[in-house]
Design an enzyme around this catalytic site. Sequence first.
Site, PDB file in Angstrom:
ATOM      1  N   ASP A   1       0.834  -1.208   0.000  1.00 41.91           N
ATOM      2  CA  ASP A   1       0.000   0.000   0.000  1.00 41.91           C
ATOM      3  C   ASP A   1       0.866   1.255   0.000  1.00 41.91           C
ATOM      4  OD1 ASP A   1      -2.296   1.477   0.007  1.00 41.91           O
ATOM      5  OD2 ASP A   1      -2.717   1.219   2.142  1.00 41.91           O
TER       6      ASP A   1
ATOM      7  N   ARG B   1      -5.026  -2.516   8.710  1.00 41.44           N
ATOM      8  CA  ARG B   1      -6.150  -3.426   8.455  1.00 41.44           C
ATOM      9  C   ARG B   1      -5.751  -4.428   7.382  1.00 41.44           C
ATOM     10  NH1 ARG B   1      -8.351   1.830   7.031  1.00 41.44           N
ATOM     11  NH2 ARG B   1      -7.822   2.266   4.871  1.00 41.44           N
TER      12      ARG B   1
ATOM     13  N   ASN C   1     -10.344  -3.057  -5.974  1.00 46.33           N
ATOM     14  CA  ASN C   1      -9.602  -2.067  -6.774  1.00 46.33           C
ATOM     15  C   ASN C   1     -10.344  -1.743  -8.071  1.00 46.33           C
ATOM     16  OD1 ASN C   1      -6.270  -3.323  -5.925  1.00 46.33           O
ATOM     17  ND2 ASN C   1      -7.477  -1.727  -4.954  1.00 46.33           N
TER      18      ASN C   1
HETATM   19  C1  FPP Z   1      -2.028   0.188  -3.142  1.00 45.08           C
HETATM   20  O1  FPP Z   1      -1.573   1.518  -3.276  1.00 45.08           O
HETATM   21  C2  FPP Z   1      -1.549  -0.592  -4.266  1.00 45.08           C
HETATM   22  C3  FPP Z   1      -2.336  -1.102  -5.244  1.00 45.08           C
HETATM   23  C4  FPP Z   1      -3.790  -0.890  -5.288  1.00 45.08           C
HETATM   24  C5  FPP Z   1      -1.786  -1.843  -6.372  1.00 45.08           C
HETATM   25  C6  FPP Z   1      -0.517  -2.556  -6.122  1.00 45.08           C
HETATM   26  C7  FPP Z   1      -0.067  -3.042  -7.420  1.00 45.08           C
HETATM   27  C8  FPP Z   1       1.197  -3.084  -7.838  1.00 45.08           C
HETATM   28  C9  FPP Z   1       2.360  -2.710  -7.002  1.00 45.08           C
HETATM   29  C10 FPP Z   1       1.482  -3.501  -9.244  1.00 45.08           C
HETATM   30  C11 FPP Z   1       0.956  -4.834  -9.661  1.00 45.08           C
HETATM   31  C12 FPP Z   1       1.539  -5.211 -10.935  1.00 45.08           C
HETATM   32  C13 FPP Z   1       2.168  -6.361 -11.217  1.00 45.08           C
HETATM   33  C14 FPP Z   1       2.828  -6.499 -12.515  1.00 45.08           C
HETATM   34  C15 FPP Z   1       2.187  -7.512 -10.286  1.00 45.08           C
HETATM   35  P1  FPP Z   1      -2.630   2.696  -3.330  1.00 45.08           P
HETATM   36  O2  FPP Z   1      -2.815   3.087  -4.747  1.00 45.08           O
HETATM   37  O3  FPP Z   1      -3.887   2.309  -2.611  1.00 45.08           O
HETATM   38  O4  FPP Z   1      -1.865   3.791  -2.552  1.00 45.08           O
HETATM   39  P2  FPP Z   1      -2.500   4.974  -1.697  1.00 45.08           P
HETATM   40  O5  FPP Z   1      -3.121   4.323  -0.479  1.00 45.08           O
HETATM   41  O6  FPP Z   1      -1.312   5.800  -1.363  1.00 45.08           O
HETATM   42  O7  FPP Z   1      -3.495   5.667  -2.571  1.00 45.08           O
END
Ligand code: FPP
Length: 236
Positions: A24, A190, A72
């Site tokens: 995250d 969480r 997501n």
């Molecule tokens: C949470 O950060 C992260 C995600 C929703 C996506 C995680 C996915 C990857 C790291 C890439 C996956 C790709 C491959 C090729 C496996 P957030 O966007 O919720 O962060 P924030 O809480 O700061 O908004």
Amino acid sequence: MKSDKLTESVAASSVPRHVGIIMDGNGRWATKRLLPRAAGHRAGVKNITPVVTCALEYGVRCVTLYAFSTENKNRPQDEVSALVDLIRKRLKPMTRELIERGARVVFSGERDYFPDDVIAIMSDVENENTDKSAQVVNIALNYSGRAEIVRAARLAARRGEITPDGLERELYTSGLPELDMIVRTGGEKRLSNFLLYQAAYSELFFTDTLWPDFDSAEFTEMLDEFGRRQRRFGRV
Ligand code: FPP
């Protein structure tokens, strides 16, 4: 019976058998740098190989990465498209590197959601696996812990085997080691629908570090702390 499986080899080894990682903080990492959120996800992907390599070198037998949750999909359409596109472009090179380092890559989640070309990439990746006994990198894509439990219950019922063993056989993680540890970066405390069944006795680790900044040094400190924690599995 269950507790034997839970404690198997933990007494002998202080290394977690299976670590789940909630990656995250990509969006905030990008916003802090005045970059679009997609740039944060790209930085997040770059951070996967070093962190997973650290776990494998530490002796962890399986790492599960929460890469795309079912929820997501409810993000703005352009962010969902950017994430799917990132999977399309980066999944194969990233996993090839991990397989070359001796890992086996598997997936958890409802892959039918993804476009056909992405589903084909996932099959290609599975076909690149060579060593069945290798350490496992399990990538959760369109994954929901609750949906996994419902699906497993349905399949177990079809076999007339609604028991802990019968249900576990139908989880995506069937055959993988017991989940000993969960790490969540990005400051929230969480589970967000991640490995809900498997997390029953997991040790939980939270850090404010945003995923693209989470490094081997901090991860190694957590792994060392895991070894110092007293695990009782409901006993005294
Ligand atoms: C949470 O950060 C992260 C995600 C929703 C996506 C995680 C996915 C990857 C790291 C890439 C996956 C790709 C491959 C090729 C496996 P957030 O966007 O919720 O962060 P924030 O809480 O700061 O908004």
